[in-house]
Design an enzyme around this catalytic site. Structure first.
Site, PDB file in Angstrom:
ATOM      1  N   GLY A 227       0.839  -1.198   0.000  1.00 29.00           N
ATOM      2  CA  GLY A 227       0.000   0.000   0.000  1.00 29.00           C
ATOM      3  C   GLY A 227       0.872   1.245   0.000  1.00 29.00           C
ATOM      4  O   GLY A 227       2.041   1.202  -0.391  1.00 29.00           O
ATOM      5  N   SER A 228       0.313   2.340   0.488  1.00 31.09           N
ATOM      6  CA  SER A 228       1.031   3.621   0.410  1.00 31.09           C
ATOM      7  C   SER A 228       2.053   3.743   1.536  1.00 31.09           C
ATOM      8  O   SER A 228       1.933   3.091   2.582  1.00 31.09           O
ATOM      9  CB  SER A 228       0.023   4.768   0.502  1.00 31.09           C
ATOM     10  OG  SER A 228      -0.621   4.716   1.756  1.00 31.09           O
ATOM     11  N   GLU A 247       5.616  -3.323   1.013  1.00 30.58           N
ATOM     12  CA  GLU A 247       5.692  -3.063  -0.434  1.00 30.58           C
ATOM     13  C   GLU A 247       4.951  -1.757  -0.667  1.00 30.58           C
ATOM     14  O   GLU A 247       3.720  -1.727  -0.690  1.00 30.58           O
ATOM     15  CB  GLU A 247       5.020  -4.215  -1.210  1.00 30.58           C
ATOM     16  CG  GLU A 247       5.678  -5.570  -1.023  1.00 30.58           C
ATOM     17  CD  GLU A 247       6.995  -5.696  -1.776  1.00 30.58           C
ATOM     18  OE1 GLU A 247       7.276  -4.879  -2.675  1.00 30.58           O
ATOM     19  OE2 GLU A 247       7.756  -6.626  -1.460  1.00 30.58           O
ATOM     20  N   LEU A 248       5.713  -0.670  -0.837  1.00 32.60           N
ATOM     21  CA  LEU A 248       5.096   0.659  -0.818  1.00 32.60           C
ATOM     22  C   LEU A 248       5.127   1.320  -2.200  1.00 32.60           C
ATOM     23  O   LEU A 248       5.341   0.664  -3.214  1.00 32.60           O
ATOM     24  CB  LEU A 248       5.779   1.510   0.260  1.00 32.60           C
ATOM     25  CG  LEU A 248       5.888   0.817   1.638  1.00 32.60           C
ATOM     26  CD1 LEU A 248       6.641   1.672   2.622  1.00 32.60           C
ATOM     27  CD2 LEU A 248       4.522   0.450   2.184  1.00 32.60           C
ATOM     28  N   CYS A 283       2.079   0.445  -8.892  1.00 29.94           N
ATOM     29  CA  CYS A 283       3.170   0.990  -8.071  1.00 29.94           C
ATOM     30  C   CYS A 283       4.425   1.251  -8.899  1.00 29.94           C
ATOM     31  O   CYS A 283       5.251   2.084  -8.529  1.00 29.94           O
ATOM     32  CB  CYS A 283       3.471   0.045  -6.920  1.00 29.94           C
ATOM     33  SG  CYS A 283       3.592  -1.658  -7.452  1.00 29.94           S
ATOM     34  N   GLU A 378       3.997  10.539  -5.580  1.00 33.58           N
ATOM     35  CA  GLU A 378       3.518   9.409  -6.393  1.00 33.58           C
ATOM     36  C   GLU A 378       2.158   9.822  -6.937  1.00 33.58           C
ATOM     37  O   GLU A 378       1.189   9.927  -6.173  1.00 33.58           O
ATOM     38  CB  GLU A 378       3.379   8.158  -5.519  1.00 33.58           C
ATOM     39  CG  GLU A 378       2.830   6.976  -6.294  1.00 33.58           C
ATOM     40  CD  GLU A 378       2.558   5.745  -5.430  1.00 33.58           C
ATOM     41  OE1 GLU A 378       2.095   5.897  -4.297  1.00 33.58           O
ATOM     42  OE2 GLU A 378       2.798   4.629  -5.921  1.00 33.58           O
TER      43      GLU A 378
END
Ligand code: NAD
Length: 476
Positions: A227-228, A247-248, A283, A378
């Site tokens: 996620g963020s 996992e960003l 992402c 982002e």
């Protein structure tokens, strides 16, 4: 579809529900229960029982169950894809692609079930030690909390649940509140395929409520989160002593070198596809393109021409290339970022218009200043920044000028230049003559800097999701 939580194999409904809407036109797709702390607690309790059962399954039994789950999803591909399109708003072509990848991720996880291995330890390599024999084994952690984002609910959940079960863990999944229905179906398939019902639990609701309760539960031995970065930081500050894989986000950079004139059309097309797939909500979407001065104008011409051919619209139609973003709030923010960059001196090359609450034209913006949000943040929308650089060194510096470091790419014929780029760019993965959006599910995948901690890809996730236990025999 009326969604439910799956706790210990039982369907749990609640009075309070959250609505899930089709991002394209806002129509109602279904509802999910608004879970709370109590539900998280019950799910963890069930998962503890599930763990005792999964860890006793043989490697072959886990392999068979995962393989069977992959086959069931493959058989029901159309049904999964249609639901993905309704929940995420991704085009039906993209949805079919995600289902295919999920089948592959589960198959890869099944294969890993046979390879959860340790090795011998040479105790007698220390001075004065003899007559000791031993080895280490990889043992499962226990209950793993899997928290997933809205953009790839099926495949990214498989990336967590597949390796977790392959290694003998039990899971509690907290999917995104926007896209939980697909994940509920996935969990049911895993149970149908042979995993104990207590080992695969799903709790639904808001992140700050049921998600936070899962994170804070001390019986949860690991949180694997996608996620963020903002949410990732909150989770790590709330969860206390446990393992984390994060996992960003990212704002992936790619460099087009001066020697790319002959294949510029092909490169421009790849880059546009990498920027606009899933309306930029990937992402590793291409966000920041650095083009050598000599090719800058030609590149813009090519990328603009290709972008103009993309069909924006209803994601249910086979011919649609770019669908909506997840909700109106996301579209508002993306439009604000484009305006902010223009106020700071950037120029729109094409696109830039909002076609509805959630549809945004694929947009290319050039000469974006480094302090603009479009460069620093982002964007997670259909927007590509194209800036001019005069050397490889300047490109490397530009790609690195980001808080993120997930993947980056370079298009060049210069072998030494490619190696220098690979060496000096701070990212988890470097793609040479390929866009940073390239990923296959077996490769090690994850970021550095604010893009995260740890790696996914079933082989690597199994390592993260197991602990080493050393066993030593005295033979004297
Ligand atoms: P998000 O961070 O808003 O939400 C992700 C999940 O976290 C959701 O399930 C949400 O409910 C939950 N959550 C929110 N607050 C929480 C809390 N306090 N405690 C526990 N859980 C909480 O992300 P999103 O908008 O769904 O997804 C987009 C983001 O995901 C982007 O930043 C994107 O780059 C990133 N992403 C990364 C990867 C990767 O592999 N690196 C892949 C896909 C998406």
């Amino acid at each position: 579809m009326k969604g439910y939580m799956l706790i210990g194999g039982k369907r749990v409904f609640k009075k309070e529900e959250i609505e899930i809407h089709f991002p394209y036109d806002g129509s109602l797709v279904g509802t999910i229960p608004r879970g709370d702390e109590k539900d998280a607690q019950l799910a963890v309790e069930a998962a503890k029982i599930g763990f005792e059962k999964v860890k006793r399954m043989t490697a072959y039994e886990r392999f068979r169950a995962l393989e069977r789950a992959a086959r069931i999803i493959s058989r029901r591909a159309q049904e999964f894809a249609e639901l993905l399109t309704l929940e995420v708003g991704k085009t039906i072509k993209e949805a079919m692609g995600e289902v295919g990848r999920a089948v592959n991720t589960l198959t890869l996880s099944a294969e890993e079930a046979k390879r959860v291995l340790g090795e011998e330890v040479r105790f007698d390599a220390a001075p004065g030690i003899s007559g000791k024999l031993g080895f280490y084994r990889r043992v499962p952690l226990g209950v793993i909390g899997c928290i997933t984002p809205f953009n790839f609910p099926l495949n990214l959940t498989c990336h967590k649940v597949g390796p977790a079960l392959a290694a003998g863990n039990a899971v509690v999944i907290k999917p995104s509140e926007n896209t939980s229905l697909t994940v509920i179906k996935l969990a049911e398939v895993l149970i149908e395929a042979g995993f104990p019902p207590e080992a695969v639990n799903v709790i639904t609701g808001y992140g700050e409520e049921v998600g936070d309760a899962l994170v804070r539960n001390p019986e949860v031995r690991m949180i694997t989160f996608t996620g963020s970065v903002e949410t990732g930081k909150i989770i790590m500050s709330r969860g206390g002593l446990k393992k984390y894989v994060m996992e960003l986000g990212s704002n992936a950079g790619v460099y087009v070198d001066r020697d790319q004139k002959e294949r510029l059309k092909e490169v421009a097309e790849k880059i546009a596809r990498g920027g606009f797939a899933l309306a930029g909500q990937v992402c590793i979407s291409v966000q920041r393109v650095f083009v050598h001065t000599e090719l800058f104008n030609d590149f813009l011409k090519e990328v603009r021409a290709f972008t103009k051919t993309l069909k924006v619209g209803d994601p249910r139609e086979e011919t649609t290339d770019v669908g909506p973003v997840i909700d109106k709030g996301a579209a508002d923010r993306i439009m604000e970022w484009i305006e902010e960059a223009v106020c700071r001196g950037a120029e729109i090359v094409c696109g830039g218009k909002r076609l509805s609450d959630t549809l945004i034209e694929p947009t290319i913006v050039k000469n974006v200043p480094r302090n603009a949000k479009l460069f620093r943040g982002e964007v997670f929308g259909p927007v590509i920044v194209v800036n001019e650089v005069s050397s490889l060194e300047e490109a490397i510096e530009g790609v690195n000028d980001s808080p993120y470091g997930l993947q980056a790419g370079i298009f060049t014929n210069d072998l030494k230049g490619a190696l220098k780029f690979a060496d000096e760019v701070e990212c988890g993965g470097i793609m040479v003559n390929e866009i940073p959006t390239f990923r296959v599910d077996q490769m090690p995948y994850g970021g550095v800097k604010e893009s995260g901690i740890g790696r996914e890809g079933p082989k690597f996730a199994v390592e993260e999701m197991t602990e080493i236990k050393t066993i030593c025999f005295d033979m004297n």
